[in-house]
Enzyme design. Structure first.
Site, PDB file in Angstrom:
ATOM      1  N   HIS A 285      69.952  19.944  16.875  1.00  0.00           N
ATOM      2  CA  HIS A 285      69.565  18.522  17.695  1.00  0.00           C
ATOM      3  C   HIS A 285      68.288  18.825  18.239  1.00  0.00           C
ATOM      4  O   HIS A 285      67.172  18.102  18.707  1.00  0.00           O
ATOM      5  CB  HIS A 285      70.393  18.269  18.781  1.00  0.00           C
ATOM      6  CG  HIS A 285      70.602  19.281  19.951  1.00  0.00           C
ATOM      7  ND1 HIS A 285      71.757  20.033  20.274  1.00  0.00           N
ATOM      8  CD2 HIS A 285      69.808  19.109  21.139  1.00  0.00           C
ATOM      9  CE1 HIS A 285      71.453  20.793  21.111  1.00  0.00           C
ATOM     10  NE2 HIS A 285      70.344  20.251  21.906  1.00  0.00           N
TER      11      HIS A 285
ATOM     12  N   ASP B 286      75.767  22.045  14.567  1.00  0.00           N
ATOM     13  CA  ASP B 286      74.645  22.043  15.312  1.00  0.00           C
ATOM     14  C   ASP B 286      73.793  23.204  15.040  1.00  0.00           C
ATOM     15  O   ASP B 286      73.125  23.526  16.314  1.00  0.00           O
ATOM     16  CB  ASP B 286      75.001  21.647  16.791  1.00  0.00           C
ATOM     17  CG  ASP B 286      73.761  21.151  17.675  1.00  0.00           C
ATOM     18  OD1 ASP B 286      72.978  20.643  17.008  1.00  0.00           O
ATOM     19  OD2 ASP B 286      73.636  21.286  18.717  1.00  0.00           O
TER      20      ASP B 286
ATOM     21  N   SER C 204      68.989  25.000  25.039  1.00  0.00           N
ATOM     22  CA  SER C 204      69.634  24.750  23.675  1.00  0.00           C
ATOM     23  C   SER C 204      69.014  25.632  22.538  1.00  0.00           C
ATOM     24  O   SER C 204      67.769  25.637  22.520  1.00  0.00           O
ATOM     25  CB  SER C 204      69.502  23.197  23.280  1.00  0.00           C
ATOM     26  OG  SER C 204      70.276  22.322  24.243  1.00  0.00           O
TER      27      SER C 204
END
Length: 342
Positions: free
Chosen positions: A88, A118, A195
């Site tokens: 993402h 992911d 992230s």
């Protein structure tokens, strides 16, 4: 006038370990300090080891005809510049730039990505040999172990948070709706920008790739386990993608009535009901029809749709498998050869 609540110990009191209102042994105090120093030194050593391999991932993207910028974190896992980050973080990227903590910057290209976990793999566009972090075996993790997250939350380079592993083997739903298995839960604080950064153990080895937090909840942060990240990495390097099998069915979760479970000796509460079968697909060739209820694949119980996705890994593609199905209350078996998902 001296208040007993707010006072400073003089050198004599520290040396003897005597406090007003009661005695306290200096040995206990020193043990506590030594323990905290050991913890602090362990974290410092890990940060010194891993930080050179952590990069700030900056992305220029285009979605719906609009351009924008985003950022996240990543970790270099090989000296020739392979980088793991979140899918993402780089989704829709037109260009990717990596920045190291010492200010060095270089471009990167996308090698491959897997929305189902992911995870994305980048290649740094540089001829230099880079500092890298090693991947740990996440199957050896236990709740209570130290977990250290390094990343770039809110754009602040090389930010470090530490905590413990709260749980292992969790499941987390990816942005595309698929379930990510073997997720690590930690209370090491993660913020936007973390992230894709590494979650590491006290040995300085990567145990996970930080991926998500639950908004409004304290101490609920998640990382994709390093074994899953390594599997995705090897699949992408070998095939350019992660290979998964399909049976050619449209299915939904169903609850198994107690009487059927008792009559057939089933322990699972649910299964998946087949709503339709793809023409000329593996399921049709196997003899499955709409209305069948799939309860097992090669003896592995199927309690929901996510279990099918978990079972149909690359090793099942082109290999015969046995399906256990309920049809009109009768338990039947069918042989199927899953195909690769396009």
């Amino acid at each position: 006038m001296e208040h007993s609540f707010f006072r400073v110990l003089d050198d004599t009191e520290i040396e003897t370990g005597i406090e007003r209102g009661g005695a306290r042994h200096d040995g206990v105090r020193r043990d506590d300090v030594a323990l905290m120093d050991a913890y602090s030194n362990a974290v410092v050593d890990v940060v010194d080891t891993v930080s050179p391999a952590v990069v700030h991932v900056q992305v220029r993207s285009s979605r719906g005809g609009r351009t924008g910028q985003g950022s996240g974190s990543g970790v270099i896992v090989s000296p020739d510049g392979l980088v793991l980050t979140n899918n993402h973080v780089i989704d829709g990227a037109q260009s990717i730039t990596l920045a190291q903590g010492d200010g060095q910057r270089f471009g990167a290209r996308l090698v491959g990505r897997d929305p189902d976990t992911d995870i994305a793999v980048l290649r740094a566009e540089t001829t230099e040999r880079l500092k890298f972090a090693r991947l740990a075996d996440s199957k050896k993790l236990r709740p209570g172990q130290i977990a250290i997250a390094i990343g770039n939350p809110l754009g602040f380079q090389s930010t470090v948070t530490a905590g413990i592993i709260s749980a292992v083997g969790r499941s987390l739903r990816a942005e595309n709706g698929r379930l990510i298995d073997d997720v690590i839960q930690t209370d090491a604080a993660l913020n936007p920008g973390n992230s894709g950064g590494p979650l590491v153990n006290s040995s300085g080895h990567v145990i996970g790739i930080n991926t998500a937090t639950i908004m409004g909840a304290q101490g609920l942060c998640f990382a994709v386990a390093s074994n899953t990240a390594e599997y995705v990495l090897t699949q992408i390097l070998s095939h350019g993608r992660v290979r998964r099998g399909v049976m050619g069915i449209v299915a939904e979760h169903v609850v198994l009535p107690q009487r059927i479970r008792h009559a057939l000796g089933l322990t699972q509460a649910g299964a998946i009901g087949i709503r339709s079968v793809q023409n000329n697909g593996p399921a049709e060739a196997a003899g499955l029809i709409a209305g069948d209820i799939l309860i097992a694949v090669d003896g592995v119980a199927i309690a929901g749709v996510d279990d099918v996705a978990r079972v149909l890994d690359a090793g099942r593609i082109g290999q015969k498998a046995t399906l256990t199905v309920l049809r009109a209350g009768e338990k039947l078996e069918f042989s199927i050869v899953p195909e690769e998902r396009g």
